[in-house]
Design an enzyme around this catalytic site. Structure first.
Site, mmCIF file in Angstrom:
data_model
loop_
_atom_site.group_PDB
_atom_site.id
_atom_site.type_symbol
_atom_site.label_atom_id
_atom_site.label_comp_id
_atom_site.label_asym_id
_atom_site.label_seq_id
_atom_site.Cartn_x
_atom_site.Cartn_y
_atom_site.Cartn_z
ATOM 1 C CE LYS A 1 -4.036 -2.153 2.163
ATOM 2 N NZ LYS A 1 -5.033 -2.029 3.265
ATOM 3 C CE1 TYR B 1 -9.736 -2.400 0.113
ATOM 4 C CE2 TYR B 1 -8.803 -0.598 -1.152
ATOM 5 C CZ TYR B 1 -8.642 -1.718 -0.340
ATOM 6 O OH TYR B 1 -7.378 -2.144 0.006
ATOM 7 C CG ASN C 1 -3.738 -2.046 6.693
ATOM 8 O OD1 ASN C 1 -3.536 -1.644 5.554
ATOM 9 N ND2 ASN C 1 -4.808 -2.732 7.037
ATOM 10 C CG HIS D 1 -5.377 -6.015 -0.493
ATOM 11 N ND1 HIS D 1 -6.620 -6.056 0.091
ATOM 12 C CD2 HIS D 1 -5.441 -6.828 -1.580
ATOM 13 C CE1 HIS D 1 -7.406 -6.855 -0.629
ATOM 14 N NE2 HIS D 1 -6.710 -7.324 -1.652
ATOM 15 C CD GLU E 1 -9.004 -8.469 -4.024
ATOM 16 O OE1 GLU E 1 -7.908 -8.986 -3.724
ATOM 17 O OE2 GLU E 1 -9.881 -8.175 -3.185
HETATM 18 P P1 GTP Z 1 -7.379 -5.543 3.081
HETATM 19 O O1 GTP Z 1 -6.447 -6.688 2.899
HETATM 20 O O2 GTP Z 1 -6.743 -4.218 2.738
HETATM 21 O O3 GTP Z 1 -8.695 -5.761 2.366
HETATM 22 O O4 GTP Z 1 -7.658 -5.452 4.654
HETATM 23 P P2 GTP Z 1 -8.594 -6.377 5.561
HETATM 24 O O5 GTP Z 1 -9.260 -7.427 4.732
HETATM 25 O O6 GTP Z 1 -7.786 -6.805 6.719
HETATM 26 O O7 GTP Z 1 -9.648 -5.321 6.072
HETATM 27 P P3 GTP Z 1 -11.022 -4.833 5.370
HETATM 28 O O8 GTP Z 1 -11.208 -5.496 4.031
HETATM 29 O O9 GTP Z 1 -12.085 -4.948 6.381
HETATM 30 O O10 GTP Z 1 -10.720 -3.286 5.171
HETATM 31 C C1 GTP Z 1 -10.025 -2.832 4.021
HETATM 32 C C2 GTP Z 1 -9.063 -1.754 4.437
HETATM 33 O O11 GTP Z 1 -9.803 -0.644 4.945
HETATM 34 C C3 GTP Z 1 -8.113 -2.103 5.593
HETATM 35 O O12 GTP Z 1 -6.991 -2.819 5.199
HETATM 36 C C4 GTP Z 1 -7.735 -0.727 6.085
HETATM 37 O O13 GTP Z 1 -6.732 -0.133 5.242
HETATM 38 C C5 GTP Z 1 -9.037 0.030 5.925
HETATM 39 N N1 GTP Z 1 -9.763 0.036 7.205
HETATM 40 C C6 GTP Z 1 -10.396 -1.005 7.814
HETATM 41 N N2 GTP Z 1 -10.947 -0.617 8.976
HETATM 42 C C7 GTP Z 1 -10.649 0.710 9.105
HETATM 43 C C8 GTP Z 1 -10.942 1.689 10.090
HETATM 44 O O14 GTP Z 1 -11.607 1.419 11.095
HETATM 45 N N3 GTP Z 1 -10.450 2.946 9.862
HETATM 46 C C9 GTP Z 1 -9.738 3.268 8.745
HETATM 47 N N4 GTP Z 1 -9.291 4.526 8.574
HETATM 48 N N5 GTP Z 1 -9.450 2.368 7.794
HETATM 49 C C10 GTP Z 1 -9.886 1.113 7.972
HETATM 50 MG MG MG Z 2 -10.287 -7.004 2.917
#
Ligand code: GTP
Ligand code: MG
Length: 132
Positions: A9, A49, A112, A115, A126
């Site tokens: 990222k 997303y 973070n 992905h 994807e």
């Molecule tokens: P990905 O591998 O990036 O898809 O992450 P994930 O599967 O662990 O999490 P999810 O799909 O639920 O969320 C996608 C992305 O949204 C996360 O990786 C974070 O970058 C962002 N995200 C998730 N929760 C939060 C939050 O509470 N606050 C913010 N600012 N960003 C968030």
């Molecule tokens: Mg995810």
């Protein structure tokens, strides 16, 4: 053999962490099948997303994911989707297990570092999305 999709990222790319992260990925037994540095437009980030569009952080997420280049990756390993999710750790780096990529390189729940696809179906979507 399974396939998963990953992105280094913008936060990690900007900090010059791509090489270390790629090394961790390879040392964990994943083969890099395809790799490209790309910058998503905001519209592309919104599309990527779209399943999260109802969530309060969606706008911030799309701003962030289109804020700079990412490294898009197609990775191959046995049980690739699950093993890769284990390697990257929990969404929030503060909660991620020690030694995981997010615990080592992530800044915050939003920034973070990496992905990983959450299912075989997502991985297929994807990979097609980025036309890798
Ligand atoms: P990905 O591998 O990036 O898809 O992450 P994930 O599967 O662990 O999490 P999810 O799909 O639920 O969320 C996608 C992305 O949204 C996360 O990786 C974070 O970058 C962002 N995200 C998730 N929760 C939060 C939050 O509470 N606050 C913010 N600012 N960003 C968030
Ligand atoms: Mg995810």
């Amino acid at each position: 053999m399974g396939v998963t999709f990953s992105m280094i990222k913008p936060d990690a790319f900007k900090q010059g962490l791509s090489g270390r992260i790629l090394s961790d990925i390879e040392q964990s037994g994943f083969k890099i099948v395809k790799m490209r540095v790309v910058r998503m437009s905001r519209d592309q980030a919104m599309d990527f997303y779209n399943s999260l569009s109802h969530l309060p952080f969606y706008n911030d997420l799309c701003d962030y994911m289109s804020s700079g280049p990412i490294v898009a990756l197609v990775l191959e390993a046995d049980d690739a989707v699950k093993r890769f999710r284990d390697l990257i750790g929990a969404t929030d780096p503060a909660m991620a297990m020690c030694g995981t990529i997010r615990s080592k390189y992530g800044i915050s729940k939003g920034s973070n570092a990496i992905h990983g696809s959450d299912s075989d179906l997502s991985a297929e979507r994807e990979v097609k999305f980025f036309d890798l």
